[in-house]
Design a protein around this motif. Sequence first.
Motif, PDB file in Angstrom:
ATOM      1  N   LEU A 178       0.830  -1.209   0.000  1.00 53.29           N
ATOM      2  CA  LEU A 178       0.000   0.000   0.000  1.00 53.29           C
ATOM      3  C   LEU A 178       0.864   1.258   0.000  1.00 53.29           C
ATOM      4  N   MET A 181       2.196   1.765  -3.515  1.00 54.37           N
ATOM      5  CA  MET A 181       1.156   2.246  -4.419  1.00 54.37           C
ATOM      6  C   MET A 181       0.922   3.740  -4.231  1.00 54.37           C
ATOM      7  N   MET A 182       0.893   4.170  -2.970  1.00 59.80           N
ATOM      8  CA  MET A 182       0.624   5.580  -2.705  1.00 59.80           C
ATOM      9  C   MET A 182       1.832   6.455  -3.030  1.00 59.80           C
ATOM     10  N   GLU A 185       2.202   6.089  -7.043  1.00 55.39           N
ATOM     11  CA  GLU A 185       0.968   6.114  -7.833  1.00 55.39           C
ATOM     12  C   GLU A 185       0.987   4.979  -8.864  1.00 55.39           C
ATOM     13  N   VAL A 248      -6.176   4.722  -5.723  1.00 62.88           N
ATOM     14  CA  VAL A 248      -4.940   5.375  -5.287  1.00 62.88           C
ATOM     15  C   VAL A 248      -4.963   6.858  -5.643  1.00 62.88           C
ATOM     16  N   TRP A 251      -7.363   8.704  -3.352  1.00 62.03           N
ATOM     17  CA  TRP A 251      -6.853   8.838  -1.986  1.00 62.03           C
ATOM     18  C   TRP A 251      -5.711   9.852  -1.914  1.00 62.03           C
ATOM     19  N   ARG A 252      -4.861   9.851  -2.923  1.00 64.15           N
ATOM     20  CA  ARG A 252      -3.783  10.852  -2.945  1.00 64.15           C
ATOM     21  C   ARG A 252      -4.364  12.261  -3.021  1.00 64.15           C
TER      22      ARG A 252
END
Length: 338
Positions: A178, A181-182, A185, A248, A251-252
């Motif tokens: 996770l 991914m964050m 991106e 993602v 959320w970013r």
Amino acid sequence: MRRINVAITGFGGIGRKVAELLLDRQPHYRARYQFDVRVVGVCGSSAGLIDEAGLDKARLGNRAAYTKGLTGSAFVESVPADVLFESSPTDFRTGGAALSYISAALQRRVHVIAISKGALALAYTSLSDVAARQKVALKLSGAAGSALPTIDLLQYNLAGCKISSVAAIVTGTTNVILSEMMDKECSFGEALSEAQHLGIAESDPSLDTDGWDTACKIAIVCNAAFGTAIKVQEMPRQGISGVTLEDVRRWRAGNVMPRLVGVIESVGATYDASVRLELCDETHPFFRVHGRNKAIRVSTDLMGDFVIVGGGSNPYGTAGAALKDFEHVLRDLYRPVE
């Protein structure tokens, strides 16, 4: 000086680290407790090695010297152990080899330090009952968060409180994926491939990414700390494999961090447990729990809230948690030298 004989089953990566640390700490055990601690037997799935006089690192590393078939019941019935470290592969559906090893050891009045999760997730209550009847220890720090303090925090440090909730990040692999991914991106598949390349994720990562690892650990913690009978396969559970690149990006943009969290909540006179994908904003203590790091947050009635962050996933951290349990066995069951 009294001898303490140690055996290790499931002698893989973690088991080897445990043996290494035990041998390195022999002078400490002699000085602190006046105990002569020796590793007298180890076994894997197909072979084992036993020597009542003790095994050194060279012999433990010489696989050619292992006896084929010296495993399972043949090993348990032959090894003259006072303490068993159990680190077989996790099988939460049947308990796997670990359940047989732990059960047999407890029946023989051998103290057990469990690192493998499956047997405890499946049958903690019955195993704990046997340990109590046999007046031996059943320790489980390595199975319930590894280097992150979980069970000791609840059973000892906060024993005088009513605990209303526990939330914990206890699976390093999912937190790494996770976080990747964050940070970059990227998609779940890309982050998983990178984690596998780094040796963090298994070739079959489903135990972690589908939330089963977290579910096992939270079930163990809940059942051991609160006397519940949580069943892993009946626990509400989310994983992370369904997280999309669109998630993602959203959320970013919203400045939140996804975390796979095991949750225990007080419900009347008992507790419920679940595994959830939670979105943490900047005010949440899990927002900055990055990469391999783990975390636990506990809310109590008398002492307020506690947050512990750290205990990142690595073999030595897990072995260190098991060695802590060993220290507790020595300290609790034998009188130390002051």
